[in-house]
Design a protein around this motif. Structure first.
Motif, mmCIF file in Angstrom:
data_model
loop_
_atom_site.group_PDB
_atom_site.id
_atom_site.type_symbol
_atom_site.label_atom_id
_atom_site.label_comp_id
_atom_site.label_asym_id
_atom_site.label_seq_id
_atom_site.Cartn_x
_atom_site.Cartn_y
_atom_site.Cartn_z
ATOM 1 N N THR A 82 10.095 8.541 5.073
ATOM 2 C CA THR A 82 8.808 8.982 4.478
ATOM 3 C C THR A 82 8.655 9.528 3.268
ATOM 4 O O THR A 82 9.451 10.705 2.877
ATOM 5 N N LEU A 83 7.831 9.362 2.208
ATOM 6 C CA LEU A 83 7.454 10.337 1.230
ATOM 7 C C LEU A 83 6.206 10.744 1.309
ATOM 8 O O LEU A 83 5.217 9.981 1.314
ATOM 9 N N LEU A 84 5.864 12.101 1.124
ATOM 10 C CA LEU A 84 4.725 12.604 1.091
ATOM 11 C C LEU A 84 4.495 12.776 -0.612
ATOM 12 O O LEU A 84 5.156 14.047 -1.145
ATOM 13 N N ILE B 75 7.490 4.592 4.521
ATOM 14 C CA ILE B 75 5.994 5.171 4.190
ATOM 15 C C ILE B 75 5.619 6.095 3.310
ATOM 16 O O ILE B 75 6.350 7.083 3.157
ATOM 17 N N LEU B 76 4.631 5.745 2.508
ATOM 18 C CA LEU B 76 4.046 6.488 1.383
ATOM 19 C C LEU B 76 2.892 7.166 1.888
ATOM 20 O O LEU B 76 1.957 6.512 2.131
ATOM 21 N N ILE B 77 2.749 8.439 2.113
ATOM 22 C CA ILE B 77 1.464 9.136 2.302
ATOM 23 C C ILE B 77 1.074 9.954 1.025
ATOM 24 O O ILE B 77 1.825 10.757 0.317
ATOM 25 N N TYR C 187 -2.209 6.401 3.637
ATOM 26 C CA TYR C 187 -0.586 5.833 3.623
ATOM 27 C C TYR C 187 -0.313 4.377 3.595
ATOM 28 O O TYR C 187 -1.184 3.425 4.022
ATOM 29 N N GLY C 188 0.735 3.957 3.283
ATOM 30 C CA GLY C 188 1.171 2.511 3.241
ATOM 31 C C GLY C 188 2.471 2.551 3.948
ATOM 32 O O GLY C 188 3.205 3.458 3.673
ATOM 33 N N LEU D 53 2.545 3.382 -7.770
ATOM 34 C CA LEU D 53 3.614 2.599 -8.570
ATOM 35 C C LEU D 53 5.033 2.229 -7.915
ATOM 36 O O LEU D 53 5.634 1.214 -7.908
ATOM 37 N N ILE D 54 5.246 3.306 -6.966
ATOM 38 C CA ILE D 54 6.344 3.045 -6.111
ATOM 39 C C ILE D 54 6.212 1.883 -5.222
ATOM 40 O O ILE D 54 7.182 0.922 -4.996
ATOM 41 N N GLY D 55 4.984 1.876 -4.684
ATOM 42 C CA GLY D 55 4.831 0.557 -3.663
ATOM 43 C C GLY D 55 4.720 -0.786 -4.233
ATOM 44 O O GLY D 55 5.416 -1.716 -3.804
ATOM 45 N N LYS D 56 4.276 -0.732 -5.590
ATOM 46 C CA LYS D 56 4.321 -2.007 -6.601
ATOM 47 C C LYS D 56 5.731 -2.291 -6.601
ATOM 48 O O LYS D 56 6.229 -3.542 -6.751
#
Length: 186
Positions: free
Chosen positions: A146-148, A4-6, A179-180, A156-159
């Motif tokens: 989780t990354l805050l 999870i990216l927040i 968040y994603g 960029l991390i999500g891609k």
């Protein structure tokens, strides 16, 4: 496995002043060390994310760490890999513009390769790839991490996660606390 990216909380800083391009260096330094706004409404979904995470990561920038702390949590690790891509800026003083407008101008220029006084898009993508690998390695045993982090580096991390076969649930927004959720089926 779940990542999870927040995006961090809103920073408590005046963004309305007019500045020259060269003055962005001072403002960026102030922004990186500024406190976050404490007058926020606690979001139950963020609390749930933190409580269900096996590990919480954040960047080395204050706004990231302080956002984790707002929820009474301590990060498993702070890492520069997750710092926001440094905004470039010019060394000129031709005209004063609002800070927000300079940020939009220089971020757009950055997308086309401008990197003066900042990090190149190529270097940011390399760092995002390393960050994604670190997060993936941390959840290898089926756990949730989780990354805050920050808006652009999270994107960029999500891609990078998508390139590596991860799936996103819904869309990742740009606003503070957006968040994603990425999952991987083995």
């Amino acid at each position: 496995m779940k990542i999870i990216l927040i995006r961090h909380a809103e920073v408590d800083i005046d963004k309305s002043s007019l500045t020259y391009a060269f003055e962005l260096k001072r403002w960026l330094d102030i922004y990186d060390h500024a406190q976050i706004k404490k007058d926020f409404i606690s979001k139950s979904e963020i609390t749930e994310i933190f409580n269900s995470s096996d590990k919480i990561f954040c960047s080395r920038l204050r706004r990231s760490y302080d956002s984790v702390a707002l929820y009474g949590k301590t990060p498993y690790e702070q890492n520069e890999l997750f710092n926001e891509a440094r905004l470039p800026y010019g060394n000129w003083g031709w005209v004063k513009l609002p800070l927000v407008l300079w940020a939009v101008i220089f971020r757009a220029m950055w997308l086309f390769g401008y990197k003066n006084n900042g990090e190149s898009i190529k270097d940011a993508k390399i760092r995002a790839k390393k960050g994604a690998s670190k997060l993936i390695e941390s959840c290898k045993n089926g756990s949730s991490v989780t990354l805050l982090g920050h808006g652009l580096i999270n994107k960029l991390i999500g891609k990078e996660l998508l390139k590596q076969g991860w799936k996103i649930q819904g869309k990742m927004g740009n606003s503070n606390w957006a968040y994603g959720v990425f999952s991987y089926e083995t």
